[in-house]
Design a protein around this motif. Sequence first.
Motif, PDB file in Angstrom:
ATOM      1  N   GLY A  26       0.788  -1.221   0.000  1.00  0.00           N
ATOM      2  CA  GLY A  26       0.000   0.000   0.000  1.00  0.00           C
ATOM      3  C   GLY A  26       0.822   1.273   0.000  1.00  0.00           C
ATOM      4  O   GLY A  26       0.276   2.358   0.163  1.00  0.00           O
ATOM      5  N   LEU A  27       2.120   1.160  -0.197  1.00  0.00           N
ATOM      6  CA  LEU A  27       2.987   2.343  -0.215  1.00  0.00           C
ATOM      7  C   LEU A  27       3.016   3.020  -1.581  1.00  0.00           C
ATOM      8  O   LEU A  27       3.323   4.201  -1.691  1.00  0.00           O
ATOM      9  N   ILE A  28       2.722   2.260  -2.611  1.00  0.00           N
ATOM     10  CA  ILE A  28       2.672   2.765  -3.981  1.00  0.00           C
ATOM     11  C   ILE A  28       1.286   2.421  -4.526  1.00  0.00           C
ATOM     12  O   ILE A  28       0.781   1.331  -4.302  1.00  0.00           O
ATOM     13  N   VAL A  29       0.670   3.383  -5.233  1.00  0.00           N
ATOM     14  CA  VAL A  29      -0.655   3.134  -5.803  1.00  0.00           C
ATOM     15  C   VAL A  29      -0.581   3.257  -7.322  1.00  0.00           C
ATOM     16  O   VAL A  29       0.099   4.136  -7.852  1.00  0.00           O
ATOM     17  N   PRO A  30      -1.265   2.356  -8.034  1.00  0.00           N
ATOM     18  CA  PRO A  30      -1.321   2.483  -9.492  1.00  0.00           C
ATOM     19  C   PRO A  30      -2.315   3.564  -9.890  1.00  0.00           C
ATOM     20  O   PRO A  30      -3.385   3.691  -9.299  1.00  0.00           O
ATOM     21  N   ILE A  31      -1.967   4.363 -10.885  1.00  0.00           N
ATOM     22  CA  ILE A  31      -2.823   5.423 -11.404  1.00  0.00           C
ATOM     23  C   ILE A  31      -3.035   5.147 -12.883  1.00  0.00           C
ATOM     24  O   ILE A  31      -2.074   5.143 -13.659  1.00  0.00           O
ATOM     25  N   ASP A  32      -4.286   4.906 -13.273  1.00  0.00           N
ATOM     26  CA  ASP A  32      -4.617   4.618 -14.666  1.00  0.00           C
ATOM     27  C   ASP A  32      -5.071   5.909 -15.324  1.00  0.00           C
ATOM     28  O   ASP A  32      -6.104   6.469 -14.975  1.00  0.00           O
ATOM     29  N   ASP A  33      -4.295   6.414 -16.291  1.00  0.00           N
ATOM     30  CA  ASP A  33      -4.667   7.652 -16.968  1.00  0.00           C
ATOM     31  C   ASP A  33      -5.340   7.405 -18.313  1.00  0.00           C
ATOM     32  O   ASP A  33      -5.479   8.312 -19.118  1.00  0.00           O
ATOM     33  N   GLY A  34      -5.758   6.192 -18.563  1.00  0.00           N
ATOM     34  CA  GLY A  34      -6.447   5.852 -19.802  1.00  0.00           C
ATOM     35  C   GLY A  34      -5.556   5.212 -20.836  1.00  0.00           C
ATOM     36  O   GLY A  34      -5.969   4.318 -21.551  1.00  0.00           O
ATOM     37  N   GLU A  35      -4.320   5.659 -20.935  1.00  0.00           N
ATOM     38  CA  GLU A  35      -3.384   5.093 -21.909  1.00  0.00           C
ATOM     39  C   GLU A  35      -2.336   4.213 -21.234  1.00  0.00           C
ATOM     40  O   GLU A  35      -1.944   3.195 -21.772  1.00  0.00           O
ATOM     41  N   GLU A  36      -1.880   4.648 -20.076  1.00  0.00           N
ATOM     42  CA  GLU A  36      -0.833   3.916 -19.363  1.00  0.00           C
ATOM     43  C   GLU A  36      -1.195   3.814 -17.897  1.00  0.00           C
ATOM     44  O   GLU A  36      -2.006   4.586 -17.394  1.00  0.00           O
ATOM     45  N   ILE A  37      -0.592   2.866 -17.242  1.00  0.00           N
ATOM     46  CA  ILE A  37      -0.719   2.771 -15.790  1.00  0.00           C
ATOM     47  C   ILE A  37       0.594   3.254 -15.201  1.00  0.00           C
ATOM     48  O   ILE A  37       1.654   2.733 -15.505  1.00  0.00           O
ATOM     49  N   ARG A  38       0.493   4.284 -14.381  1.00  0.00           N
ATOM     50  CA  ARG A  38       1.677   4.848 -13.721  1.00  0.00           C
ATOM     51  C   ARG A  38       1.583   4.527 -12.240  1.00  0.00           C
ATOM     52  O   ARG A  38       0.511   4.256 -11.724  1.00  0.00           O
ATOM     53  N   TYR A  39       2.699   4.581 -11.574  1.00  0.00           N
ATOM     54  CA  TYR A  39       2.740   4.301 -10.141  1.00  0.00           C
ATOM     55  C   TYR A  39       3.251   5.539  -9.414  1.00  0.00           C
ATOM     56  O   TYR A  39       4.169   6.195  -9.875  1.00  0.00           O
ATOM     57  N   ALA A  40       2.626   5.837  -8.280  1.00  0.00           N
ATOM     58  CA  ALA A  40       3.001   7.012  -7.496  1.00  0.00           C
ATOM     59  C   ALA A  40       2.942   6.653  -6.020  1.00  0.00           C
ATOM     60  O   ALA A  40       2.227   5.728  -5.622  1.00  0.00           O
ATOM     61  N   PRO A  41       3.686   7.383  -5.196  1.00  0.00           N
ATOM     62  CA  PRO A  41       3.601   7.144  -3.753  1.00  0.00           C
ATOM     63  C   PRO A  41       2.173   7.393  -3.263  1.00  0.00           C
ATOM     64  O   PRO A  41       1.471   8.271  -3.756  1.00  0.00           O
ATOM     65  N   ALA A  42       1.756   6.611  -2.305  1.00  0.00           N
ATOM     66  CA  ALA A  42       0.410   6.756  -1.753  1.00  0.00           C
ATOM     67  C   ALA A  42       0.321   8.057  -0.958  1.00  0.00           C
ATOM     68  O   ALA A  42       1.281   8.477  -0.307  1.00  0.00           O
TER      69      ALA A  42
END
Length: 80
Positions: free
Chosen positions: A56-72
């Motif tokens: 749970g320290l990193i969350v996936p972010i789906d922007d429609g084209e790619e899935i990026r990962y960012a700190p929670a």
Amino acid sequence: MNNHLAPPNGNGQRRRLGRPLALYAAPPDDRTAAALDDEAAARALVDDLLALVDAGLIVPIDDGEEIRYAPADDDDLRAA
């Protein structure tokens, strides 16, 4: 009489055949070892990323084209 007539396209030069390539030849041992090391390092990075997502320290972010990962965010950490 000339036995070597020019082709109909007007180009009188003969085409040279390309050099045959060994398509299925194994790379040299030092390159093979380096590639295996690179693969092992890439697998370790992906395993680390998945462990951070599972924790749970990193969350996936789906922007429609790619899935990026960012700190929670702090809110995400408190909810978990």
